[in-house]
Enzyme design. Structure first.
Site, PDB file in Angstrom:
ATOM      1  N   ASP A  28       5.051  29.155  81.268  1.00 57.25           N
ATOM      2  CA  ASP A  28       5.768  30.417  81.246  1.00 57.25           C
ATOM      3  C   ASP A  28       6.541  30.541  82.555  1.00 57.25           C
ATOM      4  O   ASP A  28       5.974  30.338  83.650  1.00 57.25           O
ATOM      5  CB  ASP A  28       4.744  31.547  81.106  1.00 57.25           C
ATOM      6  N   ALA A  29       7.813  30.855  82.476  1.00 53.52           N
ATOM      7  CA  ALA A  29       8.670  30.822  83.665  1.00 53.52           C
ATOM      8  C   ALA A  29       8.211  31.810  84.730  1.00 53.52           C
ATOM      9  O   ALA A  29       8.272  31.532  85.925  1.00 53.52           O
ATOM     10  CB  ALA A  29      10.122  31.110  83.272  1.00 53.52           C
TER      11      ALA A  29
ATOM     12  N   ASP B 221      18.056  30.804  81.504  1.00 59.28           N
ATOM     13  CA  ASP B 221      18.629  30.212  80.284  1.00 59.28           C
ATOM     14  C   ASP B 221      17.652  30.519  79.155  1.00 59.28           C
ATOM     15  O   ASP B 221      16.999  29.637  78.606  1.00 59.28           O
ATOM     16  CB  ASP B 221      18.781  28.694  80.515  1.00 59.28           C
TER      17      ASP B 221
ATOM     18  N   GLU C 237      16.598  22.487  76.230  1.00 63.76           N
ATOM     19  CA  GLU C 237      17.561  21.593  75.590  1.00 63.76           C
ATOM     20  C   GLU C 237      18.054  20.490  76.528  1.00 63.76           C
ATOM     21  O   GLU C 237      18.472  19.423  76.096  1.00 63.76           O
ATOM     22  CB  GLU C 237      18.739  22.467  75.142  1.00 63.76           C
TER      23      GLU C 237
ATOM     24  N   ASP D   6      10.176  25.285  80.910  1.00 67.19           N
ATOM     25  CA  ASP D   6      10.298  25.784  79.533  1.00 67.19           C
ATOM     26  C   ASP D   6       8.901  25.878  78.931  1.00 67.19           C
ATOM     27  O   ASP D   6       8.032  25.051  79.206  1.00 67.19           O
ATOM     28  CB  ASP D   6      11.173  24.831  78.715  1.00 67.19           C
TER      29      ASP D   6
END
Lengths: 316, 316, 316, 316
Positions: free
Chosen positions: B141-142, B159, B90, B110
């Site tokens: 992918d984190a 987050d 976001e 993200d």
């Protein structure tokens, strides 16, 4: 597989905001001389008392409201023996008060006899309290009753609807009332505490800051605090006021709870009160700058002001 | 006269509980490779980002969530320069991070490029952050990204969506992940912080206590805290963790805010953090007795466990 | 898997009855000098025009209303050339009229220019009709316009809001208006037809029977008929009136449709009209016993009378 | 002043369409071996029986459904003495049947004893019928019962849930069932009638046309008809079938009603049936072109096919 729920209670918290609970059943619907009452059995919050279309109290979380209303004032008082409750017809405030071993006498003064009778019959959690010999239940206007009586009290509690101008309880939040009616009826060391409406990051400007500011004009020490009440979908606020300092450490509070209160609190302890009375930046800022004082003469009518904020409709 | 509202957004917070906002308009509806997204213009909360039918973020109160996620960790760190954000597409988390003068580099990772692009286009409040040269935006992918990189970070931020077993982010909340992936990537003095799901008097048992307990297995110091977010109709939780003590007085926090953060916070200051990190009795009690640890091997599937608690669906 | 819908249009058909459509989008929201208008894109009924919070017309079934309003009167007339429409700003009534090869001229008189312009811009199905040279579009009060003009018409059509006393169109349903304004403007053989509100087993007593009875005082032949309109969640009614007999067999109607109407009707044919004009026992009984006549002097105000029945809010 | 209603029953008629009734009370909620049942006291429609989340029958308009189901078949029969009802546990079908003076015996066969007992206790309007000595109440699967019995009947009535493939009643709508079970159990001159699902301008393609077409394969004369039922927010359909002509003029129907039926119908008379059996253009067209036949072997499973169309959940 869990079926879609088909029966719902729906409340307009504000004109643009709805809060809806799936229903098990509608236990009672009726109207007293003063207000419409409903007792609903809701799935998320258990039995819920609804007055004039506003949720007053839900079985599973009313303890947060009532522990927060009652215990801080009584614990900060050195030896609270006599208590006067304005409103409180539901009986939960009396129930929490009567857990205090120091308490000799609770005068509970609510204007709506039918609501009181209704709650006596339906709210099992309070039935013991209603039978306690220390409870004196009076049906009257709280102001008239307080003025008529010659007694003074260690703690006076306002468990009333919000001070909506034009609303039934507005005059019980004015500077004049606090000065001429409440304060003279407090014993030495006495503490006044009142529910004070929504206290969320946005909603605290509805009435919370004005109640605080009005009390600040009359009492030397004023302590605002708040707690989240899930069934209200908001943070709720209370204000304690006294001419005597109101300060105890979390450990002192915990000790007094242990010594004075029968049973264990579910919500409040010393640390919880520290957190509850440490307000967030935005709320503290508003409290600092609030200048409005509730007065009978200068009642500002703010359109839609408290729509959705009528917490307690007990006309006291 | 104010007309009844006829267009509504309705969210089932739980199966038995609905939360409904009057709508001005539906700005966007679409589906990315990973999730459904909607941007709504709501009357009570402004523009609202909805992912997979769950409100993620509302214009008028996202600052509470994002200030709470970002500033405590950065302020408790002596000199935070490099930050890794898992999720956060976001852009609001990046926005808050980039207000810190000490910060040299923010890596935001993200998995959903379309959501990121969407937020870039639509969320004006974050457009400056998206353009900041200190921001490195990665679509991946984190976990994979964090493992691949050789860099270490002063602060790592989670987050992400809640750890629903079977959900997209579960593995990013496990003990193994914290131990083998996160902790090794923290610089000396480094702090990890993660959103930790609902933390209300009842809802904190969904995931908050387990996240806390899992982190406690891995880090020496673990600090849970919470705040009410009106548009979520609940209290929300976060947990900070480090192998270095995390303790500052309100005054120290306020001082660091003044020194290090551009602009003024709307929600968080020193006292607010004291209140936020002093949890209520019921929550503290649950944290004390929680024994469950999120592990990849022993994932308990709890039916409906986190229904309604999927805060962040950014698959990172 | 089909996700729960989260955005809804909600209409209170009556105080105790709601009808809700899932929304794709809110295409327009605004207010004209006379009324509030919304154009919604709904999932069950396509684009929907909502005026003052009441559904007027939905894309997928407005043909039922407009074919029923227009074709029976024109078909029963031997050779309808000139038509006057009171209201009808949406354009669908004009569209159906202009399909008749006999029609030379349609005067459409609506009071709200902005609604007309709005519908011109947004309702693609009617754009051709709005451009037809046979259409004369007048912005005026229908009564004033009709009285001012010296022309007479083969068919006069009332496409107006229901006759709520105190409402904008009440006077356009009175005996005086029919007698002194409408009837004198009909050519020999002329037919008047008006929408006549809900005509369901229960709802027909709201206005349908009174409109019928009022027309019966003024015209020699009066034919009430009705049809189910899914998006209204009810049966709707119309009444035709003339001083000349209105009787054709289904076959004659079908033949005239073939000869006179361009394109094919989707709803109405000869048999459909037989069914539509053969009312059920309960409705026929009410029509027989109705004694109320709408008059300007004797307007009974019936509380909540037509709540939810305001079909057409075009103030003409 | 009339307060906003706060308790609602909500039904998803389709995934995108909701129909909501204000509630007075929830009289009963429970589950039988076969289905969930609720009896609600609704403001717009009186007492409402809800089975598996679908409204079955509402006090104020169930007469439309039941008069339409029962009387056309019995009136068209020269002398109906024995009747077999598949389903009908609610008792209203029996009530209407027993009003016929010619009727000697009604066998009502419903699979769910608890629903029958429930309706016996709660639905006062049917209590006389349940006590009528001409009624034989059987708890069994309707097919098994019909096959087991050696008796034949003048009229067989299907008062069952819609033929959803995979649903409890699908097999009771198949060509095989009609051919091998129903038809052989009809006496000479016998008539079969069944409820046939929604029959609105759009909804008639769900099951109505297939039921019609399937019966057309088995019987020489097949008569579809329909009526608007306000509480269903739709038109409903029925189909009569026989190997003997089914034609009476409205006057003949009215005469037979007078001669044979105790009391007066509220909905149905000769003209009403003419209207009901004269279907609109769109529906007639679909009936003409329908080719699908319900068969046990070739059950097409149509996803979501009849969602919301489960009228009768009596598993018979």
């Amino acid at each position: 597989y869990s079926q879609r729920k088909s029966c719902w209670y729906e409340e307009e918290i504000e004109e643009n905001l709805r809060w809806c609970f799936a229903l098990n059943s509608i236990l009672h619907t009726g109207a007293t001389q003063f207000q419409d009452i409903q007792l609903l059995d809701t799935k998320p919050f258990g039995k819920a008392l609804v007055i004039d279309g506003k949720l007053q109290s839900a079985e599973i979380d009313e303890f947060i409201y009532h522990e927060s209303l009652v215990h801080p004032a009584l614990l900060h008082h050195p030896n609270p023996k006599t208590i006067f409750v304005m409103g409180g017809g539901e009986g939960s405030t009396a129930r929490e008060l009567l857990r205090h071993k120091t308490v000799d006498k609770v005068v509970m003064c609510d204007i709506d006899e039918e609501v009181v009778e209704f709650c006596k019959s339906y709210l099992a959690a309070n039935s013991e309290a209603f039978c306690d010999p220390r409870l004196e239940l009076i049906i009257n206007d709280a102001r008239a009753e307080l003025e008529k009586r010659e007694d003074k009290y260690d703690v006076i509690i306002g468990d009333l609807a919000d001070p909506l101008e034009g609303g039934p309880c507005y005059q019980l939040y004015t500077k004049t009332f606090y000065e001429l009616t409440v304060k003279p009826k407090l014993m030495q060391g006495g503490i006044f505490v009142t529910q004070a409406g929504p206290a969320g990051v946005f909603s605290h400007t509805e009435v919370f800051t004005c109640i605080f500011n009005t009390l600040k004009q009359v009492f030397k020490y004023v302590v605002p605090y708040s707690a989240h009440i899930p069934s209200y979908a908001d943070i709720w606020g209370w204000v304690m006021a006294s001419d005597y300092p109101i300060t105890l450490s979390p450990d002192e509070l915990d000790l007094r709870m242990k010594q004075r209160i029968n049973g264990e609190n579910r919500y409040l302890d010393g640390k919880t009160f520290v957190s509850a009375s440490t307000l967030s930046k935005a709320v503290r800022k508003s409290l600092d700058v609030e200048t409005h004082v509730y007065t009978e003469g200068a009642a500002r009518f703010i359109y839609g002001h408290g729509h959705g904020s009528t917490h307690k409709n007990d006309h006291a």
